[in-house]
Design a protein around this motif. Structure first.
Motif, PDB file in Angstrom:
ATOM      1  N   GLU A 470     -61.135  79.657  26.587  1.00 26.02           N
ATOM      2  CA  GLU A 470     -60.790  79.216  27.934  1.00 26.02           C
ATOM      3  C   GLU A 470     -59.337  78.763  28.006  1.00 26.02           C
ATOM      4  O   GLU A 470     -58.628  79.059  28.977  1.00 26.02           O
ATOM      5  CB  GLU A 470     -61.731  78.090  28.367  1.00 26.02           C
ATOM      6  CG  GLU A 470     -63.159  78.573  28.620  1.00 26.02           C
ATOM      7  CD  GLU A 470     -64.143  77.429  28.798  1.00 26.02           C
ATOM      8  OE1 GLU A 470     -63.728  76.248  28.629  1.00 26.02           O
ATOM      9  OE2 GLU A 470     -65.333  77.703  29.095  1.00 26.02           O
ATOM     10  N   GLY A 471     -58.876  78.057  26.961  1.00 24.57           N
ATOM     11  CA  GLY A 471     -57.484  77.604  26.942  1.00 24.57           C
ATOM     12  C   GLY A 471     -56.501  78.731  26.739  1.00 24.57           C
ATOM     13  O   GLY A 471     -55.418  78.747  27.342  1.00 24.57           O
ATOM     14  N   ALA A 472     -56.855  79.702  25.892  1.00 20.70           N
ATOM     15  CA  ALA A 472     -55.945  80.819  25.602  1.00 20.70           C
ATOM     16  C   ALA A 472     -55.680  81.649  26.851  1.00 20.70           C
ATOM     17  O   ALA A 472     -54.579  82.195  27.028  1.00 20.70           O
ATOM     18  CB  ALA A 472     -56.537  81.694  24.502  1.00 20.70           C
ATOM     19  N   ALA A 473     -56.680  81.760  27.722  1.00 18.85           N
ATOM     20  CA  ALA A 473     -56.509  82.544  28.946  1.00 18.85           C
ATOM     21  C   ALA A 473     -55.433  81.963  29.852  1.00 18.85           C
ATOM     22  O   ALA A 473     -54.871  82.676  30.697  1.00 18.85           O
ATOM     23  CB  ALA A 473     -57.836  82.622  29.695  1.00 18.85           C
ATOM     24  N   ALA A 474     -55.103  80.692  29.647  1.00 16.43           N
ATOM     25  CA  ALA A 474     -54.105  80.039  30.496  1.00 16.43           C
ATOM     26  C   ALA A 474     -52.720  79.997  29.859  1.00 16.43           C
ATOM     27  O   ALA A 474     -51.771  79.494  30.481  1.00 16.43           O
ATOM     28  CB  ALA A 474     -54.558  78.616  30.814  1.00 16.43           C
ATOM     29  N   VAL A 475     -52.558  80.544  28.648  1.00 15.25           N
ATOM     30  CA  VAL A 475     -51.259  80.535  27.968  1.00 15.25           C
ATOM     31  C   VAL A 475     -50.491  81.795  28.352  1.00 15.25           C
ATOM     32  O   VAL A 475     -50.931  82.909  28.045  1.00 15.25           O
ATOM     33  CB  VAL A 475     -51.433  80.449  26.441  1.00 15.25           C
ATOM     34  CG1 VAL A 475     -50.069  80.539  25.741  1.00 15.25           C
ATOM     35  CG2 VAL A 475     -52.134  79.147  26.056  1.00 15.25           C
ATOM     36  N   PRO A 476     -49.350  81.672  29.004  1.00 16.51           N
ATOM     37  CA  PRO A 476     -48.578  82.858  29.421  1.00 16.51           C
ATOM     38  C   PRO A 476     -48.191  83.724  28.228  1.00 16.51           C
ATOM     39  O   PRO A 476     -47.727  83.228  27.203  1.00 16.51           O
ATOM     40  CB  PRO A 476     -47.335  82.247  30.079  1.00 16.51           C
ATOM     41  CG  PRO A 476     -47.758  80.875  30.502  1.00 16.51           C
ATOM     42  CD  PRO A 476     -48.714  80.413  29.436  1.00 16.51           C
ATOM     43  N   GLY A 477     -48.424  85.037  28.377  1.00 15.12           N
ATOM     44  CA  GLY A 477     -47.997  85.998  27.368  1.00 15.12           C
ATOM     45  C   GLY A 477     -48.888  86.080  26.147  1.00 15.12           C
ATOM     46  O   GLY A 477     -48.604  86.862  25.226  1.00 15.12           O
ATOM     47  N   LEU A 478     -49.963  85.304  26.096  1.00 12.99           N
ATOM     48  CA  LEU A 478     -50.837  85.292  24.918  1.00 12.99           C
ATOM     49  C   LEU A 478     -51.989  86.268  25.100  1.00 12.99           C
ATOM     50  O   LEU A 478     -52.640  86.280  26.152  1.00 12.99           O
ATOM     51  CB  LEU A 478     -51.386  83.894  24.670  1.00 12.99           C
ATOM     52  CG  LEU A 478     -52.203  83.720  23.384  1.00 12.99           C
ATOM     53  CD1 LEU A 478     -51.305  83.805  22.159  1.00 12.99           C
ATOM     54  CD2 LEU A 478     -52.961  82.393  23.389  1.00 12.99           C
ATOM     55  N   SER A 479     -52.240  87.063  24.082  1.00 14.22           N
ATOM     56  CA  SER A 479     -53.366  87.996  24.096  1.00 14.22           C
ATOM     57  C   SER A 479     -54.328  87.637  22.963  1.00 14.22           C
ATOM     58  O   SER A 479     -53.895  87.411  21.831  1.00 14.22           O
ATOM     59  CB  SER A 479     -52.894  89.442  23.905  1.00 14.22           C
ATOM     60  OG  SER A 479     -52.062  89.846  24.979  1.00 14.22           O
ATOM     61  N   SER A 499     -51.723  87.584  19.727  1.00 14.78           N
ATOM     62  CA  SER A 499     -50.298  87.958  19.724  1.00 14.78           C
ATOM     63  C   SER A 499     -49.674  87.399  20.992  1.00 14.78           C
ATOM     64  O   SER A 499     -50.366  87.143  21.985  1.00 14.78           O
ATOM     65  CB  SER A 499     -50.122  89.478  19.653  1.00 14.78           C
ATOM     66  OG  SER A 499     -50.743  90.124  20.745  1.00 14.78           O
ATOM     67  N   LYS A 500     -48.360  87.211  20.940  1.00 15.76           N
ATOM     68  CA  LYS A 500     -47.659  86.687  22.096  1.00 15.76           C
ATOM     69  C   LYS A 500     -46.474  87.589  22.416  1.00 15.76           C
ATOM     70  O   LYS A 500     -45.737  88.006  21.511  1.00 15.76           O
ATOM     71  CB  LYS A 500     -47.177  85.254  21.842  1.00 15.76           C
ATOM     72  CG  LYS A 500     -46.690  84.560  23.108  1.00 15.76           C
ATOM     73  CD  LYS A 500     -46.471  83.073  22.924  1.00 15.76           C
ATOM     74  CE  LYS A 500     -46.122  82.434  24.269  1.00 15.76           C
ATOM     75  NZ  LYS A 500     -45.824  80.988  24.157  1.00 15.76           N
ATOM     76  N   ALA A 501     -46.333  87.871  23.682  1.00 16.19           N
ATOM     77  CA  ALA A 501     -45.283  88.779  24.130  1.00 16.19           C
ATOM     78  C   ALA A 501     -43.919  88.317  23.635  1.00 16.19           C
ATOM     79  O   ALA A 501     -43.558  87.139  23.749  1.00 16.19           O
ATOM     80  CB  ALA A 501     -45.283  88.861  25.657  1.00 16.19           C
ATOM     81  N   GLY A 502     -43.169  89.276  23.052  1.00 19.17           N
ATOM     82  CA  GLY A 502     -41.819  88.988  22.598  1.00 19.17           C
ATOM     83  C   GLY A 502     -41.720  88.452  21.187  1.00 19.17           C
ATOM     84  O   GLY A 502     -40.608  88.244  20.684  1.00 19.17           O
ATOM     85  N   LEU A 503     -42.840  88.219  20.513  1.00 20.23           N
ATOM     86  CA  LEU A 503     -42.821  87.685  19.151  1.00 20.23           C
ATOM     87  C   LEU A 503     -43.658  88.564  18.232  1.00 20.23           C
ATOM     88  O   LEU A 503     -44.777  88.956  18.580  1.00 20.23           O
ATOM     89  CB  LEU A 503     -43.408  86.269  19.112  1.00 20.23           C
ATOM     90  CG  LEU A 503     -42.578  85.118  19.687  1.00 20.23           C
ATOM     91  CD1 LEU A 503     -43.397  83.844  19.662  1.00 20.23           C
ATOM     92  CD2 LEU A 503     -41.288  84.946  18.889  1.00 20.23           C
ATOM     93  N   ASP A 504     -43.102  88.883  17.040  1.00 20.04           N
ATOM     94  CA  ASP A 504     -43.963  89.560  16.074  1.00 20.04           C
ATOM     95  C   ASP A 504     -44.858  88.509  15.423  1.00 20.04           C
ATOM     96  O   ASP A 504     -44.570  87.304  15.464  1.00 20.04           O
ATOM     97  CB  ASP A 504     -43.149  90.342  15.042  1.00 20.04           C
ATOM     98  CG  ASP A 504     -42.318  89.457  14.136  1.00 20.04           C
ATOM     99  OD1 ASP A 504     -42.910  88.605  13.435  1.00 20.04           O
ATOM    100  OD2 ASP A 504     -41.082  89.614  14.112  1.00 20.04           O
ATOM    101  N   PRO A 505     -45.991  88.924  14.834  1.00 15.90           N
ATOM    102  CA  PRO A 505     -46.966  87.958  14.321  1.00 15.90           C
ATOM    103  C   PRO A 505     -46.391  86.979  13.302  1.00 15.90           C
ATOM    104  O   PRO A 505     -46.741  85.792  13.317  1.00 15.90           O
ATOM    105  CB  PRO A 505     -48.037  88.847  13.694  1.00 15.90           C
ATOM    106  CG  PRO A 505     -47.948  90.128  14.467  1.00 15.90           C
ATOM    107  CD  PRO A 505     -46.485  90.315  14.738  1.00 15.90           C
TER     108      PRO A 505
END
Length: 564
Positions: A470-479, A499-505
Motif C-alpha cells: 500500500e505504501g509503495a503504490a504512493a512512492v513516485p517512480g517506484l515499481s 526499481s525506481k525510475a532513473g536509478l539502476d538497482p
C-alpha cells in the motif's frame, strides 16, 4: 480475520464413555459477512458427532481428536473426503453444530475479512476442559502474533550488532537465532570428534546427527531417514540430478520454471544435456508475468516427462506457486517432482506429505539456522537410486549400524551445523508456544508447534506485506515487480523486487543504505528479468522482510525509497 491459516481437523470436546450421550455444547456460528470459498469456510463431517467417540470399539484414535494434528482427518473417524461439507454462507446465515462434530476452518485466501460470530450454549453443570481450540486459540494467536517481532528481535544478536538499521536482506539469508549460536558453540566445545567412537565427544556428535534428522523430519513432515544433509541446497540439487538422470534417454524431457533460482534449473538442464533429453520451460502468465502459467502443464508434461522442477516460491519476486498442482501433473504421468523450498521455508509450513512431492530442498540459514542444506527424498527413491559416493562408505539409509548417516551424504558431517539445525527448528516451534496460541497443557508435538509458529509468522508478515504494498503504490517512480496487489498478499511472501525510475538497482540500494536500510540488488540467480523489461544482470533491488522485522522497518524502507 482478513488472513487466517487453515485449521487441522478436530472436535471441540471429547466423549466421556462408550455409550452415546447428549452434547455438552451447542456451537453457533453466525456469518456477519458473506463467507465464500476463497474466505475459507468451515468444513464439517456430518454425523461425526458419534464417530468421534474414542471409547467405541474399533476406534483407531484417542481423546487427542480434540487437538489439531496432522494425522487427523475424515478418514480418522471412518469418513471420506466425499463426506465433507464446506459451508459457504451468506451474511446472516447461522450454523449450529454439536461440540463433538469433526470440523476445521479453512484458509482465508481472499482479500476480505472472514467475519463470523461464534458462541456456545453449554449444558447446565458442564465444566469446560479441552474444548474450543485447546491446541491453539485463534484469539490467543491474534494477541500473541502482535508481540512477535519485538520479542523476536531481542533474540537475534546479529540485529543488535548491525546497529540502528532496518535489516531487510532476509531473502539472501536470515540472521541466526541465539539458540543456534549456543548449540553450535557447545557442539564445537563438547562434540569435536568423528562418528564411531565410544567416548563422550563422539557420542555427542552422533546425537547431533540423530537430533537434526528428527528435527528436519518434523520441519518437512516426513520420516527421519528421508532426510539428507549437505553443504547447501545447490550442492544437494546437483547431487540428486546426477543420480536421477542416469536413466534418462534421448526423447525424454524435463520441465523447469523460469521464476526459479538457477540452482533448481541449471542442474536439470545440464543433466538433460548429458542424456540428450529435452528441456521444457513453463511460460509466465501473460496477464501476470510475475506468476507461472500452470495451465500450460497439460501441454508440457507428457508420457516422456521424467521430472518437473519448480520452486515453492520465487526468491526473486516472492510469488508463491501452486506446487500441489505441479506435483499432481507430474504424478499423473509417472514423472518425479522436485520442489525448491529455500525461499519459502522461513515464511510458511512445509508439508511434503500434503504436496506429495518426491524431493524438496531447503536451507537452514534461510530459516534462522546455520549454513547448510537439507533435502527430503522419498525413501523408495533414496534407497534405490545410485548416488555418487566413495566405495567404502555405507550404502544404506540412516540407522544405528551406520551411525545414522545416509548413503547420500559425502564425507564427514558438519556436526556443529547439525546442532544448529535442531536449534533453529526448535526456535520456530517455540514461536508456536509463545505467539501461536498453543495451550500449555495440550502436550502438542513439535510438528503441531511448528504449525502454530508459522501461523503466528504468517499473521505478522501479512501485515508487513500489506503495509509495504500500500505504501509503495504512493512512492513516485517506484515499481514493485510481480504481484503488487495488497488484496492478494497471501499469494506472495514478504520479499519485494523493486526499481525506481532513473536509478539502476545498485545505485538504489546504495541510497537505501545511506538511510539505514539494508537491501540487495542484482539478478539473485534468476533469469526472468528481461521478461519484465529489466536487465538480465542488474535485475532489481530486493527487500526481504522476516518475522523479526516490524512495521517501523516497513515505514523506514518506504521513506528511504521515497527519498532515494
Amino acid at each position: 480475520m482478513e488472513w487466517s491459516p487453515a485449521q487441522g481437523w478436530h472436535a471441540d470436546s471429547p466423549h466421556s464413555c462408550e455409550a452415546h450421550a447428549p452434547a455438552n455444547l451447542l456451537n453457533v456460528l453466525v456469518a456477519l459477512e458473506d463467507v465464500k470459498a476463497a474466505a475459507g469456510p468451515t468444513e464439517f463431517v456430518p454425523g461425526s458427532h458419534v464417530a468421534t467417540n474414542h471409547h467405541r470399539a474399533g476406534a483407531a484414535f484417542d481423546e487427542s481428536i480434540v487437538y489439531q494434528r496432522d494425522e487427523h482427518g475424515p478418514a480418522t473417524v471412518g469418513a471420506s473426503d466425499d463426506d465433507v461439507v464446506a459451508l459457504e454462507l451468506d451474511r446472516g446465515d447461522v450454523v449450529l453444530f454439536d461440540d463433538r462434530v469433526l470440523h476445521r476452518g479453512g484458509e482465508n485466501r481472499s482479500g476480505a475479512d472472514r467475519t463470523v460470530g461464534y458462541f456456545s450454549f453449554a449444558r447446565s453443570g458442564f465444566e469446560p476442559d479441552t474444548h474450543f481450540e485447546a491446541y491453539r486459540s485463534l484469539d490467543a494467536l491474534r494477541r500473541g502474533a502482535a508481540g512477535l517481532p519485538d520479542a523476536a528481535r531481542a533474540e537475534f544478536p546479529g540485529l543488535a550488532a548491525a546497529g540502528d538499521v532496518a535489516v531487510l536482506d532476509g531473502a539472501s539469508g536470515s540472521q541466526a537465532h541465539e539458540s543456534v549460536l549456543r548449540a553450535m558453540t557447545d557442539q564445537l566445545i563438547y562434540g569435536s570428534a568423528n562418528l564411531g567412537g565410544l567416548h563422550a565427544a563422539s557420542l555427542r556428535a552422533e546425537a547431533a546427527v540423530v537430533d537434526a534428522r528428527a528435527a528436519a523430519a518434523d520441519f518437512f513432515h516426513c520420516a527421519p531417514d528421508e532426510i539428507v544433509f549437505g553443504a547447501n541446497a545447490t550442492t544437494l540439487v546437483v547431487h540428486v540430478a546426477r543420480a536421477v538422470s542416469a536413466a534418462w534417454r534421448r526423447g525424454d524431457n524435463v520441465v523447469v520454471s523460469p521464476l526459479d533460482h538457477d540452482a533448481n534449473v541449471a542442474p536439470w538442464v545440464a543433466a538433460a544435456a548429458r542424456a540428450g533429453a529435452e528441456v521444457r520451460v513453463l511460460p509466465l502468465d501473460r496477464a501476470d508475468p510475475g506468476a507461472l502459467d500452470l495451465d500450460a502443464l497439460d501441454a508440457l508434461v507428457d508420457g516422456r516427462t521424467k521430472l518437473v522442477a519448480v520452486g515453492v516460491a520465487s526468491n526473486g519476486l516472492g510469488t508463491i506457486h501452486d506446487v500441489d498442482r505441479v506435483c499432481a501433473a507430474a504424478r499423473d504421468v509417472g514423472a518425479l517432482s522436485f520442489l525448491d523450498a529455500v525461499h519459502y521455508a522461513p515464511h510458511g509450513l512445509l508439508d511434503v506429505e500434503a504436496t506429495a512431492c518426491d524431493f524438496m530442498v531447503a536451507s537452514p540459514y534461510k530459516f534462522f539456522g546455520p549454513h547448510a542444506g537439507a533435502l527430503f527424498g522419498r525413501r523408495a527413491l533414496l534407497d534405490t537410486l545410485a548416488p555418487d559416493k566413495i566405495a567404502l562408505s555405507d550404502d544404506g539409509l540412516p540407522r544405528a549400524e551406520n551411525c545414522h548417516m545416509s548413503r547420500w551424504e559425502l564425507g564427514t558431517s558438519n556436526f556443529e551445523a547439525s546442532a544448529g539445525v535442531s536449534a533453529c527448528v526448535d526456535y520456530v516451534a517455540s514461536l508456536g508456544d509463545r505467539f501461536g496460541g498453543v495451550a500449555a497443557d495440550s502436550a502438542p508435538s513439535r510438528r503441531d508447534r511448528l504449525r502454530a509458529g508459522f501461523a503466528a509468522i504468517a499473521l505478522h508478515e501479512h501485515l508487513l506485506k500489506k503495509q509495504f504494498l500500500e505504501g509503495a503504490a504512493a512512492v513516485p517512480g517506484l515499481s514493485v515487480h510481480g504481484l503488487d496487489d495488497p488484496t492478494r498478499a497471501t499469494e506472495r511472501t514478504a520479499t519485494f523486487a523493486v526499481s525506481k525510475a532513473g536509478l539502476d538497482p545498485a545505485a538504489l540500494i546504495e541510497r537505501l543504505a545511506d538511510r539505514g536500510v539494508i537491501a540487495t540488488s542484482g539478478n539473485h540467480y534468476c533469469s526472468f528479468w528481461p521478461a519484465l523489461g529489466l536487465d538480465a544482470v542488474g535485475g532489481a533491488a530486493r527487500l526481504g522482510f522476516l518475522h523479526y522485522n516490524n512495521c517501523a522497518d516497513v515505514a523506514r524502507a518506504l521513506e528511504a525509497l521515497d527519498a532515494a
